[in-house]
Motif scaffolding. Structure first.
Motif, PDB file in Angstrom:
ATOM      1  N   LEU A  22      -0.615 -10.297  -6.533  1.00 20.30           N
ATOM      2  CA  LEU A  22      -0.019 -10.369  -5.199  1.00 20.30           C
ATOM      3  C   LEU A  22      -0.196  -9.054  -4.454  1.00 20.30           C
ATOM      4  O   LEU A  22      -0.520  -9.043  -3.269  1.00 20.30           O
ATOM      5  CB  LEU A  22       1.462 -10.737  -5.306  1.00 20.30           C
ATOM      6  CG  LEU A  22       2.205 -10.881  -3.988  1.00 20.30           C
ATOM      7  CD1 LEU A  22       1.624 -12.025  -3.180  1.00 20.30           C
ATOM      8  CD2 LEU A  22       3.670 -11.105  -4.241  1.00 20.30           C
ATOM      9  N   ALA A  23      -0.012  -7.942  -5.148  1.00 18.26           N
ATOM     10  CA  ALA A  23      -0.196  -6.631  -4.518  1.00 18.26           C
ATOM     11  C   ALA A  23      -1.630  -6.443  -4.055  1.00 18.26           C
ATOM     12  O   ALA A  23      -1.878  -5.926  -2.955  1.00 18.26           O
ATOM     13  CB  ALA A  23       0.199  -5.523  -5.489  1.00 18.26           C
ATOM     14  N   MET A 122      11.741  -9.690  -0.426  1.00 23.53           N
ATOM     15  CA  MET A 122      11.181  -8.361  -0.689  1.00 23.53           C
ATOM     16  C   MET A 122       9.706  -8.300  -0.292  1.00 23.53           C
ATOM     17  O   MET A 122       9.257  -7.314   0.304  1.00 23.53           O
ATOM     18  CB  MET A 122      11.342  -7.991  -2.164  1.00 23.53           C
ATOM     19  CG  MET A 122      12.761  -7.668  -2.570  1.00 23.53           C
ATOM     20  SD  MET A 122      13.482  -6.322  -1.623  1.00 23.53           S
ATOM     21  CE  MET A 122      12.417  -4.985  -2.082  1.00 23.53           C
ATOM     22  N   ILE A 123       8.957  -9.338  -0.605  1.00 25.41           N
ATOM     23  CA  ILE A 123       7.536  -9.384  -0.240  1.00 25.41           C
ATOM     24  C   ILE A 123       7.378  -9.375   1.270  1.00 25.41           C
ATOM     25  O   ILE A 123       6.517  -8.667   1.811  1.00 25.41           O
ATOM     26  CB  ILE A 123       6.855 -10.609  -0.875  1.00 25.41           C
ATOM     27  CG1 ILE A 123       6.759 -10.436  -2.383  1.00 25.41           C
ATOM     28  CG2 ILE A 123       5.472 -10.843  -0.276  1.00 25.41           C
ATOM     29  CD1 ILE A 123       6.386 -11.693  -3.121  1.00 25.41           C
ATOM     30  N   MET A 124       8.204 -10.122   1.974  1.00 22.59           N
ATOM     31  CA  MET A 124       8.128 -10.141   3.441  1.00 22.59           C
ATOM     32  C   MET A 124       8.483  -8.776   4.032  1.00 22.59           C
ATOM     33  O   MET A 124       7.833  -8.318   4.969  1.00 22.59           O
ATOM     34  CB  MET A 124       9.055 -11.226   4.005  1.00 22.59           C
ATOM     35  CG  MET A 124       8.551 -12.628   3.780  1.00 22.59           C
ATOM     36  SD  MET A 124       6.978 -12.941   4.578  1.00 22.59           S
ATOM     37  CE  MET A 124       7.447 -12.856   6.288  1.00 22.59           C
ATOM     38  N   ILE A 125       9.493  -8.121   3.488  1.00 22.36           N
ATOM     39  CA  ILE A 125       9.874  -6.792   3.988  1.00 22.36           C
ATOM     40  C   ILE A 125       8.732  -5.802   3.776  1.00 22.36           C
ATOM     41  O   ILE A 125       8.372  -5.041   4.684  1.00 22.36           O
ATOM     42  CB  ILE A 125      11.175  -6.305   3.305  1.00 22.36           C
ATOM     43  CG1 ILE A 125      12.367  -7.114   3.799  1.00 22.36           C
ATOM     44  CG2 ILE A 125      11.399  -4.816   3.547  1.00 22.36           C
ATOM     45  CD1 ILE A 125      13.657  -6.865   3.039  1.00 22.36           C
ATOM     46  N   THR A 129       6.577  -4.166   6.831  1.00 25.56           N
ATOM     47  CA  THR A 129       6.608  -2.706   6.901  1.00 25.56           C
ATOM     48  C   THR A 129       5.194  -2.133   6.848  1.00 25.56           C
ATOM     49  O   THR A 129       4.849  -1.231   7.628  1.00 25.56           O
ATOM     50  CB  THR A 129       7.458  -2.129   5.751  1.00 25.56           C
ATOM     51  OG1 THR A 129       8.769  -2.691   5.818  1.00 25.56           O
ATOM     52  CG2 THR A 129       7.540  -0.624   5.833  1.00 25.56           C
ATOM     53  N   LEU A 130       4.373  -2.650   5.947  1.00 27.64           N
ATOM     54  CA  LEU A 130       2.984  -2.179   5.868  1.00 27.64           C
ATOM     55  C   LEU A 130       2.207  -2.522   7.129  1.00 27.64           C
ATOM     56  O   LEU A 130       1.373  -1.732   7.587  1.00 27.64           O
ATOM     57  CB  LEU A 130       2.290  -2.777   4.639  1.00 27.64           C
ATOM     58  CG  LEU A 130       2.656  -2.174   3.296  1.00 27.64           C
ATOM     59  CD1 LEU A 130       2.006  -2.960   2.168  1.00 27.64           C
ATOM     60  CD2 LEU A 130       2.256  -0.720   3.233  1.00 27.64           C
ATOM     61  N   SER A 131       2.475  -3.677   7.711  1.00 26.34           N
ATOM     62  CA  SER A 131       1.757  -4.028   8.941  1.00 26.34           C
ATOM     63  C   SER A 131       2.148  -3.112  10.094  1.00 26.34           C
ATOM     64  O   SER A 131       1.320  -2.827  10.963  1.00 26.34           O
ATOM     65  CB  SER A 131       1.979  -5.502   9.298  1.00 26.34           C
ATOM     66  OG  SER A 131       3.302  -5.727   9.704  1.00 26.34           O
ATOM     67  N   PHE A 132       3.390  -2.634  10.122  1.00 24.77           N
ATOM     68  CA  PHE A 132       3.777  -1.631  11.110  1.00 24.77           C
ATOM     69  C   PHE A 132       3.100  -0.293  10.812  1.00 24.77           C
ATOM     70  O   PHE A 132       2.614   0.372  11.712  1.00 24.77           O
ATOM     71  CB  PHE A 132       5.296  -1.416  11.121  1.00 24.77           C
ATOM     72  CG  PHE A 132       6.055  -2.372  11.986  1.00 24.77           C
ATOM     73  CD1 PHE A 132       5.974  -2.302  13.363  1.00 24.77           C
ATOM     74  CD2 PHE A 132       6.859  -3.344  11.421  1.00 24.77           C
ATOM     75  CE1 PHE A 132       6.669  -3.180  14.159  1.00 24.77           C
ATOM     76  CE2 PHE A 132       7.564  -4.226  12.214  1.00 24.77           C
ATOM     77  CZ  PHE A 132       7.470  -4.153  13.581  1.00 24.77           C
ATOM     78  N   ALA A 133       3.087   0.090   9.545  1.00 28.67           N
ATOM     79  CA  ALA A 133       2.565   1.397   9.160  1.00 28.67           C
ATOM     80  C   ALA A 133       1.075   1.547   9.440  1.00 28.67           C
ATOM     81  O   ALA A 133       0.627   2.621   9.852  1.00 28.67           O
ATOM     82  CB  ALA A 133       2.847   1.660   7.681  1.00 28.67           C
TER      83      ALA A 133
END
Length: 154
Positions: A22-23, A122-125, A129-133
């Motif tokens: 998944l990662a 947790m996966i959605m968060i 967050t990564l899509s913002f970063a």
């Protein structure tokens, strides 16, 4: 004559393996989004230069690209969540339509699927967050473009 048993997989090993898979999927999606945002920035050089010469600040240019990337990431995350949950719910029927029969390996009752709400949250968060970063680098690159240099060859 001794019977040899095959080593069994513990559930913790399978969870680690699924987490790693998944990662990796999320990282591929993040790099794809990063490259597409970088392509958008490079294709909009003239438009950014015109907006900058008309008085748009660097922070405003950054906000435009951060918003575009964030919306794309949020929509993609929730669309993926919805499609994933639908696929999990109807997995046996989908495999049946495709002609794949995995009932034998699952004991005849279908593929066992367990949906854990906390893991999904947790996966959605993490994904949002990564899509913002990842929007930060292309937006900084867009904001730092010199309008004069960008329009020189247009």
């Amino acid at each position: 004559m001794a019977l040899h048993s095959f080593p069994t997989r513990r559930s913790s090993d399978l969870r680690i393996m699924m987490g790693l898979m998944l990662a990796l999927i999320i990282m591929v999606a993040i790099f794809n989004m990063l490259s597409s945002l970088a392509m958008v920035v490079s294709s909009k050089v003239a438009e950014i230069a015109v907006m900058r010469t008309m008085g748009l600040s660097q922070s405003s240019v950054m906000k435009i690209f951060i918003t575009e990337g964030a919306v794309s990431g949020i929509v993609g995350s929730f669309l993926g969540l919805g499609l994933g949950l639908i696929t999990v719910k109807y997995l046996d029927k989908i495999l049946n339509v495709l002609g794949i029969n995995l009932y034998i390996s699952a004991g005849g009752s279908g593929i066992p699927v367990q949906v854990v709400t906390m893991q999904i949250v947790m996966i959605m968060i993490i994904t949002v967050t990564l899509s913002f970063a990842i929007t930060i680098y292309p937006s900084i690159r867009a904001a730092r473009q010199s309008p004069v240099e960008s329009l020189r060859y247009e």
